[in-house]
Design a protein around this motif. Structure first.
Motif, PDB file in Angstrom:
ATOM      1  N   MET A 185      -6.037  14.657  -3.750  1.00 22.56           N
ATOM      2  CA  MET A 185      -7.003  14.109  -2.799  1.00 22.56           C
ATOM      3  C   MET A 185      -7.533  15.185  -1.869  1.00 22.56           C
ATOM      4  N   GLY A 186      -6.687  16.202  -1.592  1.00 26.77           N
ATOM      5  CA  GLY A 186      -7.128  17.317  -0.762  1.00 26.77           C
ATOM      6  C   GLY A 186      -7.257  16.922   0.692  1.00 26.77           C
ATOM      7  N   ASN A 187      -7.752  17.850   1.518  1.00 28.67           N
ATOM      8  CA  ASN A 187      -7.863  17.618   2.943  1.00 28.67           C
ATOM      9  C   ASN A 187      -9.239  17.103   3.368  1.00 28.67           C
ATOM     10  N   THR A 188     -10.197  17.041   2.436  1.00 35.27           N
ATOM     11  CA  THR A 188     -11.527  16.569   2.766  1.00 35.27           C
ATOM     12  C   THR A 188     -11.539  15.046   2.783  1.00 35.27           C
ATOM     13  N   VAL A 189     -11.962  14.462   3.913  1.00 31.07           N
ATOM     14  CA  VAL A 189     -11.995  13.017   4.043  1.00 31.07           C
ATOM     15  C   VAL A 189     -13.435  12.544   3.902  1.00 31.07           C
ATOM     16  N   THR A 190     -13.771  11.988   2.757  1.00 33.65           N
ATOM     17  CA  THR A 190     -15.101  11.441   2.553  1.00 33.65           C
ATOM     18  C   THR A 190     -15.187  10.080   3.234  1.00 33.65           C
ATOM     19  N   GLU A 191     -16.432   9.566   3.330  1.00 33.04           N
ATOM     20  CA  GLU A 191     -16.594   8.254   3.962  1.00 33.04           C
ATOM     21  C   GLU A 191     -15.808   7.180   3.222  1.00 33.04           C
ATOM     22  N   SER A 192     -15.820   7.227   1.893  1.00 32.76           N
ATOM     23  CA  SER A 192     -15.087   6.221   1.112  1.00 32.76           C
ATOM     24  C   SER A 192     -13.584   6.353   1.315  1.00 32.76           C
TER      25      SER A 192
ATOM     26  N   ALA B  65     -12.192   7.515   4.022  1.00 31.72           N
ATOM     27  CA  ALA B  65     -11.920   7.053   5.383  1.00 31.72           C
ATOM     28  C   ALA B  65     -11.820   5.538   5.419  1.00 31.72           C
ATOM     29  N   ILE B  66     -12.706   4.857   4.691  1.00 27.64           N
ATOM     30  CA  ILE B  66     -12.659   3.397   4.629  1.00 27.64           C
ATOM     31  C   ILE B  66     -11.367   2.948   3.950  1.00 27.64           C
ATOM     32  N   ALA B  67     -11.016   3.629   2.847  1.00 29.32           N
ATOM     33  CA  ALA B  67      -9.787   3.285   2.134  1.00 29.32           C
ATOM     34  C   ALA B  67      -8.555   3.519   3.004  1.00 29.32           C
ATOM     35  N   LEU B  68      -8.586   4.588   3.804  1.00 30.37           N
ATOM     36  CA  LEU B  68      -7.467   4.860   4.703  1.00 30.37           C
ATOM     37  C   LEU B  68      -7.330   3.747   5.733  1.00 30.37           C
ATOM     38  N   ASP B  69      -8.450   3.318   6.302  1.00 28.89           N
ATOM     39  CA  ASP B  69      -8.402   2.216   7.280  1.00 28.89           C
ATOM     40  C   ASP B  69      -7.836   0.946   6.640  1.00 28.89           C
ATOM     41  N   LEU B  70      -8.244   0.677   5.414  1.00 27.10           N
ATOM     42  CA  LEU B  70      -7.731  -0.502   4.704  1.00 27.10           C
ATOM     43  C   LEU B  70      -6.227  -0.381   4.464  1.00 27.10           C
ATOM     44  N   LEU B  71      -5.796   0.820   4.081  1.00 25.69           N
ATOM     45  CA  LEU B  71      -4.373   1.041   3.828  1.00 25.69           C
ATOM     46  C   LEU B  71      -3.557   0.855   5.105  1.00 25.69           C
ATOM     47  N   LEU B  72      -4.036   1.420   6.208  1.00 27.74           N
ATOM     48  CA  LEU B  72      -3.301   1.303   7.469  1.00 27.74           C
ATOM     49  C   LEU B  72      -3.247  -0.151   7.937  1.00 27.74           C
ATOM     50  N   GLU B  73      -4.321  -0.902   7.676  1.00 25.94           N
ATOM     51  CA  GLU B  73      -4.319  -2.331   8.017  1.00 25.94           C
ATOM     52  C   GLU B  73      -3.304  -3.077   7.156  1.00 25.94           C
ATOM     53  N   LYS B  74      -3.222  -2.712   5.889  1.00 30.07           N
ATOM     54  CA  LYS B  74      -2.261  -3.355   4.980  1.00 30.07           C
ATOM     55  C   LYS B  74      -0.827  -3.032   5.407  1.00 30.07           C
ATOM     56  N   ILE B  75      -0.587  -1.782   5.794  1.00 34.95           N
ATOM     57  CA  ILE B  75       0.756  -1.386   6.253  1.00 34.95           C
ATOM     58  C   ILE B  75       1.140  -2.182   7.494  1.00 34.95           C
ATOM     59  N   TYR B  76       0.155  -2.418   8.370  1.00 30.78           N
ATOM     60  CA  TYR B  76       0.420  -3.195   9.584  1.00 30.78           C
ATOM     61  C   TYR B  76       0.724  -4.657   9.252  1.00 30.78           C
TER      62      TYR B  76
END
Length: 284
Positions: free
Chosen positions: A1-8, A10-21
């Motif tokens: 995945m590397g260190n570059t955070v694309t918009e997609s 970033a959205i997936a990360l937000d979804l993952l963090l919401e799921k973890i919560y």
């Protein structure tokens, strides 16, 4: 995945963090994303998935991964008397004044909170410091050291009070002889020190209501640096409300109070990051 955070991503990360919560009841949504991304990438590799969405599906079929992930995302690096200077200054600036106030008020209680205790090194260090400072006067006080952490595994280790030789590196022979018992498995903190410390689970960022109140001293070291500013402000407000007046807050070496604490905390030592709640800023 590397260190570059694309918009997609970033959205997936937000979804993952919401799921973890929602699924694991661990709230990392307002942690700094740079730190989370680096650690998440290593966790994805260990579970042989490639994307955040794949990892979300992995969580559905492996619910035990929620706790493993939480343990991995939280930083469990500590050692006894981690900041030697800070502990020296607590003994010089905080404890004499605190004990004097207690005597003037004819109170016998001393209460401390280690907010992210990891495997117990910090709260046990506080207990040892109190034992050293009070000496024969130790029995004159009812001492409560509350130690909390988000990692249940770390708390189990902390309660056992057992450390391998590497875990006690840097401690003087006097401290080891006075407060530890050596045996074949390593070094165990002596029972008189362990009984001062009460371990329990608590997520520092999960609530604005402090789990303890009227505390004399709170240690919150090397935690705020992983949180976004808004969460830093909420956490500091909660810690402030947990303190008695006067009360003392010790932060990590690279941390400072946020602007919402202006006028509420008096800096006693900028290097040791020791602050005092005097109550004068409560009406500001």
């Amino acid at each position: 995945m590397g260190n570059t955070v694309t918009e997609s991503n970033a959205i997936a990360l937000d979804l993952l963090l919401e799921k973890i919560y929602l699924g694991g009841r661990h709230d990392f949504r307002e942690y700094k994303h740079g730190t989370l991304i680096r650690r998440l990438e290593r966790r994805l590799q260990s579970t042989a998935v490639k994307t955040y969405l794949d990892y979300m599906r992995f969580l559905d079929t492996h619910p035990e991964e929620y706790q493993r992930l939480s343990d991995y995302l939280t930083i469990q690096v500590s050692r006894f008397f981690r900041s030697t200077y800070a502990f020296q200054q607590v003994a010089r600036l905080v404890l004499p004044e605190l004990v004097s106030v207690k005597r003037d008020q004819r109170q016998r209680s001393l209460s401390f909170w280690s907010t992210a205790c990891a495997r117990g090194e910090e709260p046990y260090s506080v207990a040892i410091l109190l034992a050293q400072f009070l000496g024969q006067r130790l029995s004159d006080f009812n001492i409560s050291i509350y130690a909390t952490d988000i990692s249940r595994y770390a708390l189990q280790e902390a309660q056992a009070g057992l450390y391998q030789p590497k875990g006690i590196e840097g401690l003087s022979p006097i401290i080891l002889d006075s407060y530890f018992t050596r045996h074949s498995e390593g070094y165990t903190v002596n029972s008189d020190i362990r009984q001062m410390v009460n371990f329990s689970y608590f997520d520092l960022v999960s609530t604005t209501a402090p789990p303890f109140t009227s505390l004399d001293c709170v240690f919150c070291c090397n935690i705020l640096i992983y949180l976004q500013k808004q969460l830093q402000e909420r956490a500091l407000e909660m810690l402030y409300n947990s303190l008695a007046t006067p009360g003392y807050l010790i932060l990590g070496e690279v941390e400072t109070p946020t602007s919402n604490m202006n006028g509420k905390l008096e800096c006693l030592d900028a290097k040791a990051k020791i602050y005092k709640k005097n109550g004068r800023g409560d009406n500001v």
